[in-house]
Motif scaffolding. Structure first.
Motif, PDB file in Angstrom:
ATOM      1  N   VAL A  10      17.565  18.189 -21.004  1.00 30.57           N
ATOM      2  CA  VAL A  10      18.924  17.648 -20.878  1.00 30.57           C
ATOM      3  C   VAL A  10      19.687  18.424 -19.798  1.00 30.57           C
ATOM      4  N   PRO A  11      20.728  17.809 -19.231  1.00 28.99           N
ATOM      5  CA  PRO A  11      21.538  18.523 -18.240  1.00 28.99           C
ATOM      6  C   PRO A  11      22.327  19.648 -18.914  1.00 28.99           C
ATOM      7  N   VAL A  12      22.162  20.851 -18.406  1.00 30.87           N
ATOM      8  CA  VAL A  12      22.911  22.015 -18.892  1.00 30.87           C
ATOM      9  C   VAL A  12      23.493  22.703 -17.663  1.00 30.87           C
ATOM     10  N   ALA A  29      11.111  35.319 -18.000  1.00 28.65           N
ATOM     11  CA  ALA A  29      12.375  35.314 -18.745  1.00 28.65           C
ATOM     12  C   ALA A  29      13.126  34.005 -18.511  1.00 28.65           C
ATOM     13  N   LEU A  30      13.117  33.533 -17.283  1.00 24.95           N
ATOM     14  CA  LEU A  30      13.774  32.268 -16.947  1.00 24.95           C
ATOM     15  C   LEU A  30      13.126  31.109 -17.701  1.00 24.95           C
ATOM     16  N   ILE A  31      11.798  31.072 -17.725  1.00 23.82           N
ATOM     17  CA  ILE A  31      11.075  29.992 -18.420  1.00 23.82           C
ATOM     18  C   ILE A  31      11.418  29.976 -19.901  1.00 23.82           C
ATOM     19  N   LYS A  32      11.475  31.151 -20.529  1.00 23.39           N
ATOM     20  CA  LYS A  32      11.801  31.238 -21.950  1.00 23.39           C
ATOM     21  C   LYS A  32      13.227  30.756 -22.217  1.00 23.39           C
ATOM     22  N   ALA A  33      14.166  31.186 -21.378  1.00 21.61           N
ATOM     23  CA  ALA A  33      15.558  30.781 -21.567  1.00 21.61           C
ATOM     24  C   ALA A  33      15.728  29.282 -21.321  1.00 21.61           C
ATOM     25  N   LEU A  56      20.282  40.004 -15.779  1.00 21.46           N
ATOM     26  CA  LEU A  56      19.611  38.988 -14.977  1.00 21.46           C
ATOM     27  C   LEU A  56      20.390  37.686 -15.170  1.00 21.46           C
ATOM     28  N   PRO A  57      21.337  37.385 -14.272  1.00 20.48           N
ATOM     29  CA  PRO A  57      22.078  36.125 -14.411  1.00 20.48           C
ATOM     30  C   PRO A  57      21.160  34.935 -14.129  1.00 20.48           C
ATOM     31  N   LEU A  58      21.099  33.999 -15.069  1.00 22.39           N
ATOM     32  CA  LEU A  58      20.288  32.801 -14.918  1.00 22.39           C
ATOM     33  C   LEU A  58      21.218  31.603 -14.737  1.00 22.39           C
ATOM     34  N   CYS A  59      20.921  30.785 -13.744  1.00 23.05           N
ATOM     35  CA  CYS A  59      21.778  29.644 -13.413  1.00 23.05           C
ATOM     36  C   CYS A  59      21.151  28.348 -13.908  1.00 23.05           C
ATOM     37  N   PHE A  60      21.980  27.477 -14.475  1.00 21.16           N
ATOM     38  CA  PHE A  60      21.511  26.195 -14.987  1.00 21.16           C
ATOM     39  C   PHE A  60      22.319  25.061 -14.363  1.00 21.16           C
ATOM     40  N   GLY A  61      21.611  23.970 -14.041  1.00 21.73           N
ATOM     41  CA  GLY A  61      22.273  22.783 -13.515  1.00 21.73           C
ATOM     42  C   GLY A  61      23.037  23.053 -12.231  1.00 21.73           C
ATOM     43  N   GLU A  62      24.308  22.680 -12.227  1.00 21.91           N
ATOM     44  CA  GLU A  62      25.131  22.809 -11.019  1.00 21.91           C
ATOM     45  C   GLU A  62      25.304  24.265 -10.574  1.00 21.91           C
ATOM     46  N   ALA A  63      25.150  25.205 -11.490  1.00 20.53           N
ATOM     47  CA  ALA A  63      25.295  26.619 -11.129  1.00 20.53           C
ATOM     48  C   ALA A  63      24.201  27.080 -10.160  1.00 20.53           C
ATOM     49  N   THR A  64      23.056  26.382 -10.150  1.00 28.29           N
ATOM     50  CA  THR A  64      21.968  26.790  -9.251  1.00 28.29           C
ATOM     51  C   THR A  64      22.382  26.674  -7.787  1.00 28.29           C
ATOM     52  N   LYS A  65      23.385  25.843  -7.495  1.00 29.85           N
ATOM     53  CA  LYS A  65      23.852  25.691  -6.114  1.00 29.85           C
ATOM     54  C   LYS A  65      24.485  26.968  -5.578  1.00 29.85           C
ATOM     55  N   PHE A  66      24.899  27.865  -6.496  1.00 30.23           N
ATOM     56  CA  PHE A  66      25.626  29.062  -6.080  1.00 30.23           C
ATOM     57  C   PHE A  66      24.835  30.342  -6.345  1.00 30.23           C
ATOM     58  N   GLU A 222      17.878  33.165 -31.927  1.00 29.31           N
ATOM     59  CA  GLU A 222      18.401  33.165 -33.296  1.00 29.31           C
ATOM     60  C   GLU A 222      19.524  32.149 -33.500  1.00 29.31           C
ATOM     61  N   LYS A 223      20.134  31.700 -32.420  1.00 30.67           N
ATOM     62  CA  LYS A 223      21.234  30.742 -32.527  1.00 30.67           C
ATOM     63  C   LYS A 223      20.697  29.323 -32.691  1.00 30.67           C
ATOM     64  N   SER A 224      21.512  28.458 -33.254  1.00 30.11           N
ATOM     65  CA  SER A 224      21.130  27.048 -33.346  1.00 30.11           C
ATOM     66  C   SER A 224      21.152  26.444 -31.953  1.00 30.11           C
ATOM     67  N   GLU A 225      20.500  25.305 -31.788  1.00 29.36           N
ATOM     68  CA  GLU A 225      20.454  24.654 -30.477  1.00 29.36           C
ATOM     69  C   GLU A 225      21.859  24.337 -29.971  1.00 29.36           C
ATOM     70  N   GLN A 226      22.758  23.947 -30.869  1.00 29.10           N
ATOM     71  CA  GLN A 226      24.125  23.618 -30.466  1.00 29.10           C
ATOM     72  C   GLN A 226      24.879  24.870 -30.009  1.00 29.10           C
ATOM     73  N   GLU A 227      24.602  25.994 -30.678  1.00 34.94           N
ATOM     74  CA  GLU A 227      25.316  27.235 -30.353  1.00 34.94           C
ATOM     75  C   GLU A 227      24.842  27.847 -29.030  1.00 34.94           C
ATOM     76  N   ARG A 228      23.599  27.577 -28.648  1.00 30.85           N
ATOM     77  CA  ARG A 228      23.032  28.241 -27.460  1.00 30.85           C
ATOM     78  C   ARG A 228      23.810  27.946 -26.189  1.00 30.85           C
ATOM     79  N   THR A 229      24.221  26.692 -26.026  1.00 34.80           N
ATOM     80  CA  THR A 229      24.949  26.354 -24.796  1.00 34.80           C
ATOM     81  C   THR A 229      26.327  27.015 -24.752  1.00 34.80           C
ATOM     82  N   THR A 230      26.875  27.382 -25.915  1.00 32.89           N
ATOM     83  CA  THR A 230      28.184  28.037 -25.923  1.00 32.89           C
ATOM     84  C   THR A 230      28.102  29.469 -25.415  1.00 32.89           C
ATOM     85  N   THR A 231      26.879  30.015 -25.289  1.00 35.31           N
ATOM     86  CA  THR A 231      26.733  31.376 -24.753  1.00 35.31           C
ATOM     87  C   THR A 231      26.808  31.394 -23.228  1.00 35.31           C
TER      88      THR A 231
END
Length: 310
Positions: A10-12, A29-33, A56-66, A222-231
């Protein structure tokens, strides 16, 4: 027996400030996250050696542009330099080459450290990801081949002695992009006349991002799938060093269409002096992307956020 259907990614969008553990490559680490967040698109902002820990800052979706902006940013590390022992890799992962006596005091250490502050030159290590003829140097090193490498200019902004307990030096290093802390440790050991390698390395800051709010992979799991994106921190967490510009709706649409804007004529406030800026839509403070501000008040679009809407 049919296999279970593959999960659809999904888009994150955002930035995960990861506290990378020792023993894991940055890519692993990136693959796991990415798997934990079930994200479509992800990238990291510069590698940490497997033996190293920390931010290690990992970028997702639109953040990869920066992501490039953090590759170019200054970094801060805390490291333990083991004096008297040199290894093939400059860290604990290599084989011991030589062992020497360590006969130095704080005064001598302070004098040597002062030589490495400012603009210096480093020869990149063979055990690095730098490529020669399309192949990383570490592959040549593993095959027992040593290639000539040109010295590169880097800047050590700060080199602070945190602790000295023979034979271990604990240092904090703030440096420019492209600095190899392993090489710095080896060079300090050579200057002290006893050799050295890195016992430990931890990155605590990248640009304006710090380790304080970083999340471990275990903590994320350890977080639920819904909680993970809030991190995730927002996309503009990568851009806090840039001044900002707020555009009214009509100009925001033109900016997202790639048009240059004469902000002076439009009575829109802009930072003086030119340079890169982060650009927001005034009505909802949505990030539109980055632009290049000309000294005469013209804003040129640079990287645009596809999810901002036009």
């Amino acid at each position: 027996m049919s296999s279970s259907p593959k999960r659809k990614r999904v888009p994150v969008h955002g930035v995960l400030l990861l506290d990378k553990p020792a023993g894991l490559s940055s890519n692993d680490a990136l693959i796991k996250a990415k798997r934990l967040l079930n994200a479509e698109k992800a990238g990291h902002t510069g590698t940490l050696d497997p033996f190293a820990t920390g931010l290690l800052p990992l970028c997702f979706g639109e953040a990869t542009k920066f992501a490039q902006d953090l590759l170019d940013a200054d970094k801060t590390y805390e490291t333990v330099v083991h004096l008297g022992v040199t290894t093939t890799t400059g860290d604990t992962e290599g084989e011991v080459i030589e062992t020497r006596n360590v006969d130095v005091d704080r005064e001598r250490i302070a004098e040597v450290l002062s030589r490495f502050v400012g603009n210096i030159e480093q020869v990149p290590p063979m055990h690095s990801a730098l490529k020669r003829d399309g192949k990383p140097l570490y592959e040549y090193a593993r095959a027992g081949i040593t290639l000539e490498r040109e010295a590169r200019a880097v800047t050590i902004h700060e080199l602070q002695l945190l602790d000295w307990q023979t034979p271990y030096l604990k240092l904090r290093v703030c440096c420019s992009k492209g600095t190899y802390i392993r090489v710095l440790g080896e060079d300090i050991g050579a200057a002290l006349g006893c050799g050295a390698h890195l016992q430990a390395l931890r990155r605590i800051q990248v640009g304006n991002l710090t380790i304080d709010t970083a999340m471990t992979l275990d903590g994320l799991a350890e977080k639920s799938e819904q909680e993970r994106t809030t991190t995730l921190a927002p996309v503009d967490a990568l851009l806090t060093s840039f001044p900002s510009v707020q555009l009214p709706e009509a100009l925001a649409k033109r900016f997202l269409h790639g048009q240059r804007l004469a902000l002076g004529k439009e009575n829109v406030a802009y930072p003086e002096g030119g340079g890169r800026v982060r650009v927001y839509r005034q009505q909802d403070n949505a990030l539109l992307g980055t632009g290049l501000m000309q000294t005469w008040g013209v804003l040129a679009p640079e990287r645009l956020i596809a999810t901002a809407g036009i």
